[in-house]
Design an enzyme around this catalytic site. Structure first.
Site, PDB file in Angstrom:
ATOM      1  N   HIS A 163      31.951  50.975  71.270  1.00 31.24           N
ATOM      2  CA  HIS A 163      31.152  50.115  72.149  1.00 31.24           C
ATOM      3  C   HIS A 163      31.137  48.611  71.865  1.00 31.24           C
ATOM      4  CE1 HIS A 163      29.541  54.022  73.337  1.00 31.24           C
ATOM      5  NE2 HIS A 163      28.810  53.483  74.270  1.00 31.24           N
ATOM      6  N   GLU A 339      27.386  63.568  79.945  1.00 34.29           N
ATOM      7  CA  GLU A 339      26.784  62.716  80.989  1.00 34.29           C
ATOM      8  C   GLU A 339      27.817  62.423  82.076  1.00 34.29           C
ATOM      9  OE1 GLU A 339      25.858  59.395  78.211  1.00 34.29           O
ATOM     10  OE2 GLU A 339      23.809  60.133  78.275  1.00 34.29           O
ATOM     11  N   GLU A 355      22.075  60.176  85.900  1.00 28.11           N
ATOM     12  CA  GLU A 355      21.454  59.154  85.048  1.00 28.11           C
ATOM     13  C   GLU A 355      21.107  57.908  85.865  1.00 28.11           C
ATOM     14  OE1 GLU A 355      23.814  58.201  81.597  1.00 28.11           O
ATOM     15  OE2 GLU A 355      22.649  56.365  81.225  1.00 28.11           O
ATOM     16  N   CYS A 357      21.241  54.871  85.032  1.00 29.96           N
ATOM     17  CA  CYS A 357      22.302  53.857  84.881  1.00 29.96           C
ATOM     18  C   CYS A 357      23.490  54.136  85.796  1.00 29.96           C
ATOM     19  CB  CYS A 357      22.836  53.825  83.452  1.00 29.96           C
ATOM     20  SG  CYS A 357      21.713  53.125  82.256  1.00 29.96           S
ATOM     21  N   CYS A 435      19.320  53.082  77.299  1.00 29.07           N
ATOM     22  CA  CYS A 435      20.158  52.315  78.233  1.00 29.07           C
ATOM     23  C   CYS A 435      19.489  52.116  79.589  1.00 29.07           C
ATOM     24  CB  CYS A 435      21.503  53.012  78.414  1.00 29.07           C
ATOM     25  SG  CYS A 435      21.348  54.768  78.795  1.00 29.07           S
ATOM     26  N   CYS A 436      18.718  53.137  80.047  1.00 26.78           N
ATOM     27  CA  CYS A 436      18.234  53.082  81.440  1.00 26.78           C
ATOM     28  C   CYS A 436      17.091  52.092  81.692  1.00 26.78           C
ATOM     29  CB  CYS A 436      17.834  54.473  81.910  1.00 26.78           C
ATOM     30  SG  CYS A 436      19.178  55.669  81.874  1.00 26.78           S
TER      31      CYS A 436
HETATM   32  O1  FUB Z   1      26.993  54.625  75.909  1.00 29.08           O
HETATM   33  C1  FUB Z   1      26.149  53.587  76.363  1.00 29.08           C
HETATM   34  C2  FUB Z   1      25.171  54.141  77.365  1.00 29.08           C
HETATM   35  O2  FUB Z   1      24.352  55.120  76.737  1.00 29.08           O
HETATM   36  C3  FUB Z   1      25.802  54.894  78.517  1.00 29.08           C
HETATM   37  O3  FUB Z   1      26.130  54.089  79.591  1.00 29.08           O
HETATM   38  C4  FUB Z   1      24.769  55.886  78.851  1.00 29.08           C
HETATM   39  O4  FUB Z   1      25.261  56.935  79.627  1.00 29.08           O
HETATM   40  C5  FUB Z   1      24.267  56.313  77.505  1.00 29.08           C
HETATM   41  O5  FUB Z   1      25.102  57.246  76.930  1.00 29.08           O
HETATM   42 ZN    ZN Z   2      21.172  54.973  81.125  1.00 27.41          ZN
END
Ligand code: FUB
Ligand code: ZN
Length: 676
Positions: A163, A339, A355, A357, A435-436
Site C-alpha cells: 500500500h 472484499e 463495502e 468505499c 477506510c470507509c
Molecule cells: O486496503 C485498503 C482499504 O482497506 C481497501 O480499499 C478496503 O477494501 C479495505 O480493505
Molecule cells: Zn472501506
C-alpha cells in the site's frame, strides 16, 4: 477533452436534505473522526494514524543525532497492535499498514468542508497536522510511516500488498483538495516531493522498478495533481501505472511474494486487476474498491489522452460492473472473502459485502465516464450509489458507520453464522481498518462536484439538488440557482434560474431513468433551442434572465432482478425515484421472510406517510401485503399438499434503505417475495 469536474468554489449546495448531510459531516463527522484518528474515542478501535506520524517525525528529528541507526526491516504484520493497548510504544508503528491514508482522507474532507463553510479553528487543526506530516516525510521525499518506522530498507519491495502507492494516492488527493480550498501549498509540496521520489524509483526506465500500485488510486490522484499543477510528468506517471498493469512478465509475480488464491478458475493476480493488460480486461474482477479506483484512473487517462482503446475497455468494464455485478442499491462486491467481485449475477443479499468505499469508487468511476461521454445511464448509477449505499454507510446522527451494506439482515444469523460475521447489524463507531468512515466524509462534503460537470460552453446537470453554481463562458459569467421542490410525493419540481449574457452557453439536463415523462417549461422555439442526446436535454441560448421549470414525475415501482440473479428469483424490491426502500422489523414485526406482496394491489392502495426516524423526517410507503402464518408443528419438513397454509393480510411499512438500523438492531429486507 470531454468535460471537467467543477471546482467546489463554483458550486454551493443549498438543498435542505444535502446541506444537512454536509453539515453533519462538518459538525459531527469531521470532529469525531479527528478524535478517532487521535485514539480519543472511548470504546472505539484505536486508529494510531496520528500516533504513527508523530513517531515518524520524532525519528526524523533523531536521524540528525550522532550515531543514529535507522530501523532495519525484519518482518511486520499487516496489522500491528500494541502488546499493552493502554500503553502503545511512542516510537512504534501500529494499526494497518495503510493507516496513513485515513488521515489523508480526513484532510481531504476538511478541505471540502472549508470550501463550503470557512472554519478558522478547523483549518488551524488541519494546518498543524499537515505540518506534522511534513516533519514525518524523509528528506529524500519518501513518506510512508509503516516503512519509515519499521525499516526503509524494505520500501517498494511489496508494491502488491503493502500500500505505499495507495497511501501516496490518498496523500495526493488530499494535497490537491487542501490547496484548492485554502491556497496553502505545504501538503501539495509534500505530495510533489513524494511523487518525485516515486518517479525516480518506479517506472519504465533502466534501473527503476517496473512496478505499479497493488491497491489503485495513485492513477487518478496523479491525474488530479497534473490538473492542479499543469505538470505533464504527473499525467505520464499515472498513464504508466495504467499501461504497465498486468503486462508480462507480471511484476507482482516477479516481486516473489506468496500469492493467495481467493477464487478458483481465475488468475490470482486478478484480485489486483493485474491478470492482463488493462485494455484486455472486460470483466470486473478481484477486490472491488481496487477495481473501482483503477477503472476511474483508466477513464481519466483515456479522456485526457484521447486513447480510444482504453476508453473501450472502460466501457466494457462499466458494463460488467453495472449490468452484471451491481446490487440494486449501487453496492458492489458480492463476497467478504477478499472484499471482492465473484461471477456475473451472483448477488446474494445476506452474505453480501457491498463495502461503502466500493460504492464511493463506483461514484468516482461514474463521474469520470460522464466526463468522457455524457450519457444519463452513468448518472443513473452514480445517483443510485449515492442515495443508497453511501448514505446508508453513515448513521443519521453521523456518529457510526457501516463498512458492509447488506440488503438482508437477520441478526441471529449474522451473530452465529461465521459466513456472515462480516455483516454488522448496527453501525460501528470506528473500525481497526477504518477506510470507509473518512471516505464517506470526503464524498459527502464534495457532493457538489458530482452534481455538475462542465466544458467550455456547457454545464451538465447530472443530479438534481438545490444549488447555486457559477461558470465562465469565454469570459462571460453564467449564474444558475436551482431549487428542488419535493413537497408533492409524485413529482420533483426543479426550478432553475439562469442569468447570463453568454448566448453560446448551453445547459444540459439529465433525464433520470426513474422519471417517466420529464416535462420542461422554458421559453423559445423547440426546434431552435432544444436538442436531446444520450439522456440529456441540451438547452441553447439566447439567454438573459430566465427561469426554467423541469418537472420530474416519480412513483413507487417494484423492481425485479434479471432471471440470472438466483437470490432474487420470485422477489421484488420497492424503489421510489433514486431511493431503494426496505422493510424493517421495527415496523413490520419479526420473520420478514414470511412477508409477501402483490405489486399491483400494493401500488393501487399504497399511501405515503411521514414518520420520524432518529429525529429525521422519513417518507415511508405503506400498503397491503401478506404474512404467511408460521407452520411449526408439522415437522421440519412436511407435505406441502397435505398441510394447509394460510396467509394473513397485513399493512406493510417501507422506509428508505439508507435509514435502516437507526432504531436499534433488527431484521431488514430489501427484496420481498412476490405473490399474485
Ligand atoms: O486496503 C485498503 C482499504 O482497506 C481497501 O480499499 C478496503 O477494501 C479495505 O480493505
Ligand atoms: Zn472501506
Amino acid at each position: 477533452m470531454g468535460n471537467q469536474a467543477m471546482n467546489l468554489r463554483q458550486v454551493k449546495i443549498t438543498d435542505p436534505f444535502w446541506k444537512e448531510e454536509m453539515e453533519l459531516v462538518r459538525k459531527e463527522v469531521i470532529p469525531y473522526q479527528w478524535e478517532a484518528l487521535n485514539d480519543r474515542v472511548p470504546g472505539a478501535a484505536p486508529s494510531f494514524a496520528m500516533h504513527n506520524f508523530r513517531a515518524a517525525a520524532k525519528l526524523r528529528e533523531r536521524s540528525h543525532e550522532e550515531g543514529f541507526r535507522p530501523p532495519v526491516f525484519t518482518e511486520a504484520d499487516f496489522e500491528v497492535l500494541p502488546e499493552d493497548p493502554a500503553n502503545p510504544d511512542p516510537d512504534h508503528f501500529y494499526g494497518f499498514l495503510f493507516q496513513d491514508s485515513d488521515f489523508y482522507k480526513w484532510v481531504e474532507a476538511v478541505a471540502y468542508s472549508l470550501t463550503n463553510v470557512p472554519d478558522p479553528a478547523l483549518e488551524e487543526t488541519a494546518d498543524a497536522a499537515i505540518d506534522l506530516v511534513r516533519r514525518a516525510q524523509a528528506e529524500d521525499g519518501y513518506l510512508d510511516t509503516y516503512y519509515i518506522l519499521n525499516g526503509r530498507n524494505a520500501e517498494f519491495t511489496n508494491l502488491r500488498d503493502n500500500h505505499e502507492l495507495y497511501c501516496f494516492g490518498h496523500l495526493t488527493e488530499a494535497a490537491v483538495a487542501y490547496y484548492e480550498a485554502t491556497g496553502k501549498r505545504e501538503l501539495l509540496e509534500v505530495a510533489m516531493k513524494y511523487a518525485a521520489y516515486i518517479d525516480a524509483h518506479i517506472g519504465p526506465e533502466e534501473g527503476k522498478k517496473r512496478g505499479y500500485p497493488g491497491h489503485e488510486i495513485a492513477e487518478m490522484a496523479l491525474v488530479r495533481l497534473y490538473q492542479a499543477t499543469g505538470e505533464e510528468k504527473y499525467l505520464e506517471l499515472g498513464r504508466y501505472f495504467v499501461d504497465e498493469r498486468g503486462q508480462r512478465p507480471n511484476y507482482f509475480d516477479a516481486e516473489g511474494h506468496a500469492l493467495r488464491s481467493w477464487q478458483e478458475d481465475v488468475d490470482p493476480n486478478s484480485y489486483y486487476q493485474a491478470h492482463r493488460p488493462v485494455r484486455e480486461q472486460d470483466e470486473a474482477l478481484g477486490h472491488a474498491v481496487r477495481a473501482m479506483y483503477l477503472y476511474s484512473g483508466m477513464t481519466d487517462v483515456a479522456r485526457l489522452t484521447g486513447d480510444e482503446t482504453l476508453a473501450e475497455a472502460c466501457r466494457k468494464l462499466w458494463h460488467s460492473v453495472t449490468r452484471e455485478k451491481m446490487y440494486i442499491t449501487g453496492g458492489v462486491g458480492s463476497t467478504h472473502v477478499g472484499e471482492a467481485f465473484t461471477h456475473p449475477f451472483d448477488l446474494p443479499n445476506d452474505t453480501v459485502y457491498a463495502e461503502s468505499c466500493a460504492s464511493i469508487g463506483l461514484i468516482f468511476f461514474a463521474r469520470r465516464m460522464l466526463q468522457m461521454e455524457p450519457k444519463s445511464t452513468y448518472a443513473d448509477v452514480m445517483e443510485k450509489a449515492l442515495y443508497n449505499t453511501v448514505l446508508s454507510g453513515m448513521a443519521l446522527d453521523g456518529k457510526s458507520f457501516f463498512y458492509v451494506n447488506p440488503l438482508e439482515v437477520h441478526p441471529l444469523s449474522d451473530h452465529r453464522d461465521p459466513g456472515k460475521r462480516h455483516v454488522e447489524t448496527v453501525r460501528q463507531k470506528w473500525f481497526g481498518c477504518a477506510c470507509c468512515p473518512p471516505n464517506i466524509a470526503r464524498l459527502l462534503s464534495s457532493v457538489g462536484s458530482y452534481v455538475y460537470t462542465e466544458d467550455e460552453t456547457t454545464l451538465f446537470t447530472h443530479l438534481y439538488m438545490g444549488s447555486e453554481v457559477t461558470k465562465d463562458v469565454h469570459g462571460v459569467p453564467v449564474r444558475l440557482s436551482t431549487t428542488v421542490d419535493r413537497s408533492d410525493a409524485l413529482k420533483w419540481v426543479v426550478r432553475i434560474e439562469v442569468e447570463t449574457e453568454a448566448d453560446d452557453f448551453v445547459l444540459a439536463l439529465r433525464m433520470p431513468a426513474w422519471s417517466d415523462v420529464p416535462v420542461l417549461e422554458a421559453v423559445g422555439d423547440t426546434d431552435e433551442r432544444f436538442r436531446e442526446k444520450d439522456g440529456y436535454l441540451y438547452i441553447l441560448g439566447p439567454w438573459g434572465k430566465e427561469t426554467l421549470t423541469l418537472t420530474l414525475p416519480l412513483r413507487p415501482r417494484f423492481m425485479k432482478a434479471d432471471s440470472r440473479v438466483r437470490e432474487d428469483a420470485g422477489k421484488v424490491a420497492l424503489v421510489y425515484g433514486p431511493t431503494v426502500y426496505c422493510l424493517e422489523e421495527v415496523d413490520n414485526g419479526p420473520d420478514l421472510h414470511l412477508i409477501s406482496v402483490n405489486p399491483e394491489e400494493f401500488l393501487k392502495e399504497m399511501q405515503f406517510s411521514e414518520m420520524m426516524i432518529a429525529g429525521k423526517r422519513a417518507l415511508s410507503i405503506q400498503g397491503p401485503g401478506f404474512r404467511e402464518e408460521p407452520v411449526t408443528e408439522a415437522g421440519l419438513y412436511y407435505d406441502a399438499c397435505e398441510v394447509s397454509r394460510k396467509r394473513t393480510p397485513v399493512t406493510l411499512t417501507w422506509i428508505p434503505y439508507y435509514m435502516w438500523a437507526n432504531r436499534g438492531e433488527n431484521e431488514m429486507q430489501v427484496f420481498e417475495r412476490e405473490t399474485c
